[in-house]
Design an enzyme around this catalytic site. Structure first.
Site, short mmCIF file in Angstrom:
data_model
loop_
_atom_site.label_atom_id
_atom_site.label_comp_id
_atom_site.label_asym_id
_atom_site.label_seq_id
_atom_site.Cartn_x
_atom_site.Cartn_y
_atom_site.Cartn_z
N ARG A 62 -21.41 -22.22 -21.80
CA ARG A 62 -23.07 -21.74 -22.18
C ARG A 62 -23.32 -20.25 -21.01
NH1 ARG A 62 -26.05 -25.39 -20.30
NH2 ARG A 62 -26.16 -24.66 -17.97
N ARG A 97 -31.57 -36.88 -12.97
CA ARG A 97 -33.01 -36.60 -13.12
C ARG A 97 -33.62 -37.09 -14.80
NH1 ARG A 97 -32.32 -31.19 -11.18
NH2 ARG A 97 -30.46 -30.15 -11.64
N ASN A 151 -35.14 -18.69 -14.43
CA ASN A 151 -33.57 -18.59 -14.45
C ASN A 151 -32.99 -17.77 -13.07
OD1 ASN A 151 -33.19 -20.38 -16.23
ND2 ASN A 151 -32.18 -19.01 -17.87
N ARG A 160 -30.91 -31.02 -7.09
CA ARG A 160 -31.10 -29.94 -6.32
C ARG A 160 -33.19 -29.53 -7.46
NH1 ARG A 160 -30.19 -26.29 -2.60
NH2 ARG A 160 -27.96 -26.51 -3.23
N HIS A 197 -23.16 -37.55 -10.39
CA HIS A 197 -24.23 -36.79 -11.04
C HIS A 197 -23.67 -37.13 -12.83
CE1 HIS A 197 -23.46 -32.88 -14.03
NE2 HIS A 197 -24.71 -32.90 -13.84
N TYR A 234 -32.39 -30.49 -24.98
CA TYR A 234 -30.62 -30.31 -24.64
C TYR A 234 -29.67 -30.45 -25.79
CZ TYR A 234 -32.66 -28.66 -19.64
OH TYR A 234 -33.01 -27.94 -18.64
#
Length: 763
Positions: free
Chosen positions: A634, A445, A119, A475, A505, A538
């Site tokens: 989050r 993705r 991260n 990205r 997105h 996720y």
């Protein structure tokens, strides 16, 4: 790690001898040999205070200006906003805490330290790189919290230094001893006996030496290119003639970071093996210094894609540029001589403030590889996502997924519900069904060996119309997405590579089926990517539906995406950038009206991040009107809760645990007839203005009740939830004495198992 030549070869060294920096001797502490850390920097003292005051369950507040808020403050006043960059770093402190929390299984704690490093690396590449570009360009515009790019960079550096110190201490003082107690021994070269060293020297010659490529710097050999985030050794040599020379040796990590020792459970970092045998690469010279270092390159190379004639060519050029992008951070071992640091700084065109001296191990990203699966007792209890009860007949072959959706909508919540048995099954069955005439999907993705992409290829090869919007501006996934797009095109899929000026997105799939009653549409609208691997890690929601209004909306959305026809009108979807901001602001305003009429205004929002100033101001106005607001966020948040007269009706919590919270739920009480939406957008300016996003209203009462239950579980959590205070600090919610532990993730796993059992009983 600081390796030097054997004592017999030591002599006075000219030029690059350390100036005021001692060579760290080995000292004995608690039965293990460790390098002396030398003088303690301010960052270490700050971490000392954090630990010694009992605040290890409180993340250090950094994101707010220490100025009181008076009555009648303007909603644009910087004092009302946390700094986005510092708030993000506070999020990473919460991740780091998972590595320190002894309630978490040991190898999962190690993994969380690895995640903290990853991260932080991404943050430096994207955010620090971007701010440095702004500062160099002379940008004077202040952030909503009133800080210039230069001020933010100074604060970020201070915060990163403290975080790096805490990461090093977590590894050295918490995890390494805990691993040893479990029979996993992370060794240093100084701890090995001579027999072990001899065995490792043989391993080095046979397995490592042939891979290494030493690169010396001299008039005929310029300073070598240092690739992003590679681990390197800076070597200072003394030639037979007496002069000194610099060389770089890249540490080979292709075969893993950890070299097994002869004794069971013993592991040595490969950089230590190379450092202590590096003299084999330079026969005829003396090794004066060997120190590890690592560079991070800028990833913020944004181009104006509105001016790009060929989007794919632009992205390909940017990927090439990113590889050679300017270095924005240099990490070095704390014992590296200042003259050597200066050499690296000069060659890499860095300022002193770009240098980060690390006490201990450089780069924790490879720690996750310590879990080879042989110690399941040191990990989370296994979890296998369940098949949603509504889809069990499909799995058994009793009916098709389209038959199920004709009976009613299906809500799936990953990783509690199986992605393979739901969303993946939806696409795969559409690819095989002879009645399906068209499939359209957005691909942001996906996994490396994507079953969804394979199904789309099969569908195209079977003669179905298949259209895919591949977002090449995702990205760090640009290269993979270009490859997927080209593979799909070769199979006959109609591929569109995003929209000029906007990143796509949204996560949606449309299936068009020719049935006896005519053409019918089926749809999936979700919060996460079509990624089979991350669907197990996720948390994401998805609605599978045969609702004709949603189907028509998706037809129109894909016409917009592939036909560049923006003037579409939607019945059930809320689409950005067209109307999402206005809709959400209107829903907040409606709760203010309900509060004024009945005193029952209520808003609950669950999302990844919140930084849009206009939405924050709308929430401030709602709070000032008395609306009760809970935000489950989050990551970072600019909103400052708990300010008297401004945000004292707003509470912000963050949930960090074994699954990455990624779903977005928007709840508005609406006088007892709740409006509940889910979709791909956070309340960030980029989502509302710079991306194509879609959220969908949930109409089915049973599904709305289930989403309310998810939100209530999140708000009741006393195991994973952190509460954000008005000073910017997060405090971990701890069960009171006698109070049962309520872990959000455990509760939802139990709910999924209960729903699966009910489905079995009904069969």
């Amino acid at each position: 790690m600081s390796a030097q030549a054997p004592a017999s070869s030591q002599a006075a060294a000219p030029a690059l001898r350390p100036v005021g920096v001692p060579v760290y001797p080995s000292t004995l502490r608690s039965g293990r040999v460790v390098p002396d850390p030398g003088p303690r920097p301010e960052a270490a003292e700050a971490v000392d205070r954090w630990e010694e005051t009992g605040d290890s369950l409180r993340t250090p507040p950094r994101a707010v200006r220490p100025r009181p808020v008076g009555p009648g403050v303007d909603l644009g006043d910087p004092v009302l906003y946390f700094n986005r960059e510092l708030s993000w770093l506070d999020f990473n402190w919460r991740v780091l805490h998972q590595a320190r929390d002894e309630r978490t299984p040991l190898l999962e704690r190690v993994r969380f330290l690895s995640i903290t490093q990853s991260n932080l690396d991404e943050f430096v590449r994207k955010r620090v790189g971007g701010l440095k570009r702004q500062k160099a360009a002379g940008v004077t515009e202040l952030s909503p919290d009133g800080r210039s790019p230069g001020e933010q960079l100074d604060l970020i550096r201070e915060a990163i230094l403290e975080m790096q110190e805490a990461m090093s201490r977590t590894w050295r003082m918490h995890l390494v001893p805990a691993l040893r107690r479990e029979g996993i021994y992370i060794r240093s070269w100084g701890e090995l006996d001579e027999a072990q060293r001899d065995n490792l020297r043989g391993y080095f010659r046979d397995h490592v030496y042939p891979i290494l490529t030493p690169l010396a710097v001299d008039p005929g050999h310029p300073f070598p290119f240092i690739s992003n985030q590679s681990l390197s050794l800076a070597v200072v040599l003394q030639n037979p003639g007496g002069g000194t020379q610099f060389a770089r040796v890249k540490v080979p990590l292709e075969r893993g970071r950890w070299v097994p020792l002869d004794d069971a459970g013993g592991l040595l970092p490969v950089e230590e093996l190379v450092a202590h045998n590096v003299h084999e690469l330079f026969p005829g010279t003396r090794i004066l210094h060997v120190h590890a270092f690592r560079v991070t390159r800028n990833a913020d190379l944004s181009r104006d894609d509105e001016e790009a004639e060929d989007l794919l060519q632009m992205i390909s050029e940017e990927l090439r540029e990113r590889r050679f992008a300017p270095v924005v951070r240099l990490e070095v071992e704390a014992g590296m001589p200042e003259q050597l640091v200066g050499l690296l700084r000069t060659e890499l065109a860095l300022d002193e403030r770009d240098v980060y001296r690390v006490h201990g191990t450089l780069d924790f990203t490879d720690l996750s590889r310590l879990d080879d699966g042989s110690r399941p007792d040191l990990g989370f209890r296994p979890w296998e996502p369940v098949t949603p009860p509504e889809l069990r007949p499909v799995e058994a072959g009793a009916c098709s997924i389209f038959d199920v959706l004709l009976r009613g909508d299906v809500l799936v919540h990953h990783p509690y519900d199986s992605f393979r048995a739901s969303v993946q099954r939806f696409v795969e069955e559409a690819a095989e069904d002879p009645r399906v005439v068209a499939i359209k999907l957005t691909l942001y993705r996906t996994s490396e060996d994507s079953p969804v992409v394979k199904a789309l290829i099969r569908a195209a090869e079977a003669g179905k119309q298949v259209a895919v919007l591949v977002e090449v501006l995702a990205r760090f996934d640009e290269a993979r997405n270009i490859e997927w797009g080209q593979l799909l095109e070769q199979a006959g899929v109609h591929v569109t590579y995003g929209l000029v000026g906007l990143k796509t997105h949204t996560k949606v799939t449309l299936v068009v089926r020719d049935e006896d009653a005519g053409i019918r549409t089926y749809a999936h609208v979700g919060t996460g990517n079509y990624h089979a691997a991350t669907a197990r890690l996720y948390t994401d929601l998805g609605l599978l539906t045969a609702d004709p209004d949603i189907g028509l909306d998706l037809v129109r959305l894909f016409h917009y995406l592939t036909g560049h026809a923006p003037e579409q009108h939607y019945r059930s979807l809320v689409v950005a950038p067209r109307d999402m901001r206005a809709v959400f602001e209107g829903l907040v305003a409606r709760e203010i009206q309900h509060q004024e009429r009945t005193g029952q205004g209520r808003i609950i929002v669950k999302m990844n991040a919140l930084d849009d100033v206009a939405m924050i101001q709308a929430l401030y106005r709602a709070s000032m009107a008395g609306v009760s607001i809970d935000l489950i966020i989050r990551g970072h948040s600019r909103l400052r809760p708990g300010l008297a007269g401004i945000s004292d009706n707003i509470r912000v919590t963050s949930i960090i645990g074994r699954f990455l919270e990624h779903d977005r739920i928007f709840y508005f009480r609406n006088a007892g007839d709740p409006d509940i939406l889910l979709g791909s957008a956070d309340w960030r300016r980029r989502n509302l203005e710079e991306r194509v996003e879609a959220v969908v209203r949930i109409r089915d009462p049973g599904l709305r009740e289930r989403l309310e239950n998810v939100l209530h579980h999140a708000l009741w959590d006393n195991r994973l939830a952190w509460e954000l205070k008005s000073d910017g600090a997060y405090r971990l919610r701890i069960p009171q004495e006698g109070e049962p532990v309520r872990s959000f993730h455990d509760l939802l796993m139990a709910d999924a198992e209960a729903r699966a059992r009910m489905g079995e009983e009904e069969e």
